[in-house]
Design a protein around this motif. Structure first.
Motif, short mmCIF file in Angstrom:
data_model
loop_
_atom_site.label_atom_id
_atom_site.label_comp_id
_atom_site.label_asym_id
_atom_site.label_seq_id
_atom_site.Cartn_x
_atom_site.Cartn_y
_atom_site.Cartn_z
N VAL A 140 5.39 1.72 9.20
CA VAL A 140 4.24 1.87 10.09
C VAL A 140 4.66 2.62 11.35
CG1 VAL A 140 2.54 0.64 11.50
CG2 VAL A 140 3.13 -0.22 9.23
N LEU A 141 3.87 3.63 11.73
CA LEU A 141 4.17 4.44 12.90
C LEU A 141 3.89 3.63 14.17
CD1 LEU A 141 4.98 7.14 14.15
CD2 LEU A 141 2.60 7.90 13.88
N LYS A 142 4.93 3.37 14.95
CA LYS A 142 4.80 2.55 16.15
C LYS A 142 4.81 3.35 17.45
CE LYS A 142 4.53 -1.64 14.47
NZ LYS A 142 3.34 -2.48 14.74
N TYR A 143 5.61 4.41 17.48
CA TYR A 143 5.72 5.21 18.70
C TYR A 143 5.84 6.69 18.35
CZ TYR A 143 6.77 0.77 21.04
OH TYR A 143 6.72 -0.52 21.51
N LYS A 154 0.57 3.10 8.35
CA LYS A 154 1.74 3.51 7.57
C LYS A 154 1.73 5.03 7.45
CE LYS A 154 4.36 2.71 3.33
NZ LYS A 154 4.47 2.02 2.05
N LEU A 155 2.87 5.63 7.73
CA LEU A 155 2.98 7.08 7.69
C LEU A 155 2.78 7.57 6.25
CD1 LEU A 155 3.66 9.09 10.00
CD2 LEU A 155 5.93 9.32 8.96
N PRO A 156 2.03 8.65 6.06
CA PRO A 156 1.86 9.20 4.71
C PRO A 156 3.22 9.49 4.06
CG PRO A 156 0.34 10.26 6.23
CD PRO A 156 1.26 9.41 7.06
N ASP A 157 3.31 9.22 2.77
CA ASP A 157 4.58 9.38 2.06
C ASP A 157 4.96 10.86 1.95
OD1 ASP A 157 6.86 8.64 0.73
OD2 ASP A 157 5.89 8.42 -1.22
N GLY A 177 20.09 19.14 -1.92
CA GLY A 177 19.17 19.24 -3.05
C GLY A 177 18.63 17.91 -3.52
N ILE A 178 19.16 16.81 -2.99
CA ILE A 178 18.69 15.47 -3.38
C ILE A 178 17.33 15.20 -2.75
CG2 ILE A 178 19.15 12.99 -3.25
CD1 ILE A 178 22.13 13.66 -3.21
N GLU A 179 16.39 14.70 -3.57
CA GLU A 179 15.04 14.42 -3.06
C GLU A 179 14.99 13.03 -2.43
OE1 GLU A 179 11.00 15.72 -4.94
OE2 GLU A 179 11.40 13.68 -5.65
N ILE A 180 14.34 12.97 -1.26
CA ILE A 180 14.18 11.72 -0.52
C ILE A 180 12.69 11.47 -0.31
CG2 ILE A 180 14.65 10.52 1.66
CD1 ILE A 180 17.14 10.94 0.04
N SER A 181 12.28 10.21 -0.46
CA SER A 181 10.89 9.83 -0.18
C SER A 181 10.86 8.81 0.94
CB SER A 181 10.22 9.25 -1.42
OG SER A 181 10.75 7.97 -1.72
N LEU A 182 9.71 8.67 1.57
CA LEU A 182 9.57 7.69 2.65
C LEU A 182 9.79 6.27 2.13
CD1 LEU A 182 8.87 7.04 5.59
CD2 LEU A 182 6.46 7.05 4.96
N ASP A 183 9.36 6.00 0.91
CA ASP A 183 9.50 4.66 0.35
C ASP A 183 10.97 4.22 0.27
OD1 ASP A 183 6.82 4.26 0.10
OD2 ASP A 183 6.71 4.77 -2.03
N GLN A 184 11.88 5.18 0.12
CA GLN A 184 13.30 4.85 0.05
C GLN A 184 13.85 4.36 1.40
OE1 GLN A 184 13.96 8.84 -2.35
NE2 GLN A 184 15.89 7.71 -2.30
N LEU A 185 13.10 4.62 2.47
CA LEU A 185 13.57 4.26 3.80
C LEU A 185 13.06 2.90 4.26
CD1 LEU A 185 12.94 7.72 5.53
CD2 LEU A 185 15.05 6.89 4.45
N LEU A 186 12.16 2.31 3.48
CA LEU A 186 11.59 1.02 3.87
C LEU A 186 12.65 -0.07 3.88
CD1 LEU A 186 8.21 1.09 1.88
CD2 LEU A 186 8.68 1.87 4.22
N GLY A 187 12.45 -1.06 4.75
CA GLY A 187 13.42 -2.16 4.88
C GLY A 187 14.19 -2.08 6.18
N LYS A 188 14.23 -0.88 6.78
CA LYS A 188 14.85 -0.68 8.09
C LYS A 188 13.94 0.22 8.93
CE LYS A 188 18.90 0.97 6.76
NZ LYS A 188 20.31 1.43 6.81
N PRO A 189 13.99 0.09 10.26
CA PRO A 189 13.23 1.03 11.10
C PRO A 189 13.76 2.45 10.89
CG PRO A 189 13.98 -0.87 12.37
CD PRO A 189 14.70 -0.93 11.05
#
Length: 248
Positions: free
Chosen positions: A212-215, A103-106, A114-126
């Motif tokens: 998870v980092l696949k490629y 899993k890629l580090p968050d 200016g809106i903050e984005i985290s990796l966790d917000q992207l989960l559920g889709k590639p």
């Protein structure tokens, strides 16, 4: 006890010698060492004495009795006038590839708005994460092709770009005005880039729906004559990866 240990060591040695080595330029094609040498000689000849060519194994992946060696040719200006050495593979691990299968580090990074984005917000889709910078010519050149991918696959996948540049200091909004680029842009990510040990850009990371980092890919696929490969071309590695990730 000594006999048992001797037999074990013999079997271990036999296994190591029986391993088959294959080589890839991080594509779906695999080659023998002789093929790599042939490609090296051809590259060396085409570049002439103005450049030094070094064949580098930057990652190894063991699969049963096969060792997959990821190869690239590192090319540099020849300032000393010496000739490129004869073919000899050099092992130099690319640390980013050690993250494959993990899993890629968050991260917590801001969009240009200016809106903050985290990796966790992207989960559920590639997710495709494109690392770029304003000083990187190849990064800018591949933006239109990356945009076509987003237009084709729309909300089936997250398309994110991360740059070390600062939105205000580097005037990113103005910089991107005339660029054909529709990815969400996250800025001021120098520290995150270092954490992933990314050295060369562009770098394109493909994550599955669980983060998870696949490629790991470099620049967008280029065909003959330095022409970008069409997104509908069966040879397009990016399209193949995206289709696989979406299907799973």
């Amino acid at each position: 006890m000594k006999i048992t240990l001797f037999v074990f060591l013999m079997l271990l040695c036999q296994k190591s010698f029986s391993q088959h080595h294959t080589y890839t330029f991080n594509t779906s094609k695999f080659y023998s060492e002789a093929d790599i040498k042939k490609s090296f000689e051809s590259t060396k000849k085409s570049l002439g004495s103005s450049y030094i060519v070094v064949p580098v194994i930057y990652h190894k992946l063991a699969k049963n009795d096969t060792v997959v060696n990821y190869v690239r040719f590192e090319i540099s200006k020849n300032g000393s006038g010496r000739e490129t050495p004869d073919f000899k593979l050099v092992y130099k691990q690319d640390s980013t590839f050690l993250l494959l299968g993990k899993k890629l580090p968050d991260f917590r990074l801001k969009e240009l708005s200016g809106i903050e984005i985290s990796l966790d917000q992207l989960l559920g889709k590639p997710t495709l994460i494109n690392f770029w910078a304003t000083y990187c010519g190849p990064c800018i050149a591949e933006m239109p092709q990356l945009s076509r991918l987003k237009e084709k696959y729309k909300d089936k996948m997250n398309f994110i770009s991360i740059t070390e540049n600062n939105a205000i200091t580097d005037k990113l909004k103005d910089f991107l005005k005339d660029k054909d680029f529709n990815f969400d842009v996250l800025e001021s990510a120098e520290a995150y880039k270092r954490a992933l040990k990314i050295e060369a850009i562009p770098k394109n990371l493909f994550l599955d729906k669980n983060g998870v980092l696949k490629y790991i890919e470099g620049n967008y696929p280029i065909g003959n004559g330095s022409t970008p490969v069409d997104i509908d071309d069966e040879r397009n590695a990016f399209t193949k990866i995206i289709k696989e990730l979406i299907a799973n």
